[in-house]
Design an enzyme around this catalytic site. Structure first.
Site, PDB file in Angstrom:
ATOM      1  N   TYR A   1       0.910  -1.218   0.060  1.00 33.68           N
ATOM      2  CA  TYR A   1      -0.015   0.034   0.101  1.00 33.68           C
ATOM      3  C   TYR A   1       0.947   1.285   0.292  1.00 33.68           C
ATOM      4  CZ  TYR A   1      -4.210  -2.523   1.249  1.00 33.68           C
ATOM      5  OH  TYR A   1      -5.397  -3.545   1.431  1.00 33.68           O
TER       6      TYR A   1
ATOM      7  N   TYR B   1      -0.407  -9.960   0.709  1.00 30.56           N
ATOM      8  CA  TYR B   1       0.571  -9.527   1.676  1.00 30.56           C
ATOM      9  C   TYR B   1       0.515  -9.843   2.901  1.00 30.56           C
ATOM     10  CZ  TYR B   1      -3.403  -6.335   2.981  1.00 30.56           C
ATOM     11  OH  TYR B   1      -4.264  -5.500   3.673  1.00 30.56           O
TER      12      TYR B   1
ATOM     13  N   ARG C   1      -2.861 -11.886   3.921  1.00 34.11           N
ATOM     14  CA  ARG C   1      -4.357 -11.548   3.352  1.00 34.11           C
ATOM     15  C   ARG C   1      -4.357 -11.763   2.097  1.00 34.11           C
ATOM     16  NH1 ARG C   1      -7.824  -7.787   4.858  1.00 34.11           N
ATOM     17  NH2 ARG C   1      -8.997  -9.756   4.279  1.00 34.11           N
TER      18      ARG C   1
ATOM     19  N   HIS D   1      -7.227  -8.520  -2.344  1.00 32.45           N
ATOM     20  CA  HIS D   1      -8.645  -7.869  -1.984  1.00 32.45           C
ATOM     21  C   HIS D   1      -8.468  -6.368  -2.197  1.00 32.45           C
ATOM     22  CE1 HIS D   1      -6.379  -7.024   1.644  1.00 32.45           C
ATOM     23  NE2 HIS D   1      -7.176  -6.216   1.768  1.00 32.45           N
TER      24      HIS D   1
ATOM     25  N   HIS E   1     -10.587  -2.905  -1.270  1.00 33.73           N
ATOM     26  CA  HIS E   1     -11.643  -2.241  -0.354  1.00 33.73           C
ATOM     27  C   HIS E   1     -12.599  -1.324  -1.037  1.00 33.73           C
ATOM     28  CE1 HIS E   1      -9.160  -3.132   3.359  1.00 33.73           C
ATOM     29  NE2 HIS E   1      -8.067  -3.065   2.568  1.00 33.73           N
TER      30      HIS E   1
END
Lengths: 242, 191
Positions: free
Chosen positions: A112, A151, A161, A164, A166
């Site tokens: 991110y 990640y 995780r 995905h 959000h």
């Protein structure tokens, strides 16, 4: 003076069916343990304060739409280019028109653009991973992006995780506000992810997008379909039937 | 009644929304020509250990100064809309868990029985560790009509104070801390 108007309790939103939403306290997702309220929620009737919410003026509030997360950089982002499209509907299948959808995600390496993401995967100078689009008059939305990477996180030993995206949605009132995550079909990490498994397997399946050849752009980008269903109204006054 | 399409489940906002959801004017609901008394609302979001929650997002929604929502379902045309006020705000917490909004004191809106509610702001809390939104309300400590409010009356009197922001200073500024869990846990609503 509080005035009069068409507002009645029947304009409120239907209660969420049991099991349709995750609990607050979910021990497998460790940081719920110190953050989930332990007192029961206090049920209250929906008044105008809960039935209304931001429904327009989105550019004035947030700025202009960003439907293509791959645009606006010097070069092309790394990774697998994808199109995600679908509809926002209520439980009665009615489109939720002109509502805001915000999206954010990791880059194709699973990193991110956020100072507290210190995962040793590369940032991509040609990708930020934030966008927002309004649904059209039929509740449709469409965004262009790259497939985010999985990640690691520190929830438990060797925790990862699943890939995905959000999503944040408003719907017609404060009572329909929804923040969620969309997963990808066939990802083996979904079954062992404490966040995805905060709901039962049948409900979890509603969070997994569907690969769609019709959405896929030939020689350019794979297509995924993902619809959202927000709470419907208790009753259907004419003003909402449209 | 609940036949129909199955709802999309909520999932946590996680810790990484900060580069995407906050926007420039999110904390400031007022423009120079917005009508009404300027107020600040601020506080700290805390976890069960009393630590500030540095990755929460607070959203607020409120009526304008004369008590009308900028929404099609509030069709009380005898109460004026304010073109310079939408009524939605969004603020991420800082490293100590603090948030702050500049807004106007909301007017009164009708309650479940048609009687006026006390002035209040509706609130959503999102954070890493919250699998779904928490909903609460902010009332104001200097409003004598709080004791007549139908929603406050539904709350255990011992916990009611968690919904009442305390007035500080002349500006005025209201302090509203949000305790997610434990001693002084904020009242959260289901609706």
């Amino acid at each position: 003076m509080v005035g009069s108007g068409k507002y009645t309790a029947a304009m409120g939103f239907r209660p969420e069916p049991p099991g349709s939403q995750p609990p607050y306290f979910h021990e497998a997702y460790r940081c719920t343990v110190k953050r989930a309220p332990l007192q029961p929620l206090v049920p209250i009737p929906q008044t105008l304060s809960e039935i209304t919410g931001p429904t327009c003026d989105w550019p004035r509030l947030m700025g202009s739409a960003i439907a293509d997360l791959t645009a606006g950089f010097k070069g092309e982002p790394l990774g697998e280019r994808i199109v995600v499209s679908g509809r926002v509907l209520d439980e009665d299948g009615r489109p939720v028109r002109r509502t805001m959808i915000e999206i954010w995600q990791a880059n194709s390496a699973g990193r991110y653009v956020h100072e507290s993401d210190q995962h040793p995967a590369p940032l991509d100078p040609n990708f930020t991973g934030a966008g927002r689009v309004e649904t059209d008059d039929d509740g449709n939305y469409r965004v262009m992006t790259v497939k985010p990477g999985a990640y690691p996180w520190r929830n438990h030993d060797n925790a990862w995780r699943p890939a995905h995206i959000h999503f944040s949605l408003f719907g017609p009132g404060f009572g329909t506000r929804l923040v969620t995550q969309m997963y990808f079909p066939g990802d083996p990490l979904i079954e062992i992810d404490p966040i995805a498994n905060s709901v039962g397997p049948d409900v979890r399946a509603r969070l997994i997008s569907r690969f769609d050849l019709a959405t896929t752009l030939p020689e350019f980008a794979l297509g995924y379909r993902f619809d959202f269903v927000l709470r419907g109204r208790l009753a259907t006054p004419m003003e909402h039937a449209r | 009644m609940s036949e129909g399409l199955p709802l999309t489940p909520s999932q946590t906002a996680g810790p990484f929304f900060g580069f995407a959801l906050p926007y420039a004017s999110g904390q400031t609901l007022v423009a120079p020509d917005t009508r009404g008394e300027r107020i600040a609302i601020h506080g700290i979001v805390r976890d069960a250990d009393g630590f500030g929650v540095s990755d929460a997002l607070i959203e607020i929604w409120q009526a304008n100064a004369t008590g009308r929502y900028a929404h099609a379902d509030d069709d009380r045309s005898e109460i004026a809309l304010d073109p310079a006020f939408i009524g939605f705000g969004r603020c991420p917490t800082d490293l100590e868990g603090r948030y702050r909004f500049t807004t106007i004191r909301p007017g009164r809106v009708p309650g479940p029985d048609g009687a006026a509610q006390a002035p209040h702001v509706t609130v959503s809390v999102f954070a890493r560790g919250l699998l779904k939104r928490l909903a609460t309300r902010i009332y104001f400590s200097d409003e004598t009509v709080n004791e007549d409010d139908a929603i406050l009356a539904m709350v255990d009197p011992a916990r009611r104070s968690t919904l009442i922001a305390s007035r500080e200073g002349a500006e005025p500024s209201y302090r509203f801390d949000i305790v997610l869990q434990g001693d002084g846990e904020t009242v959260f609503f289901a609706y």
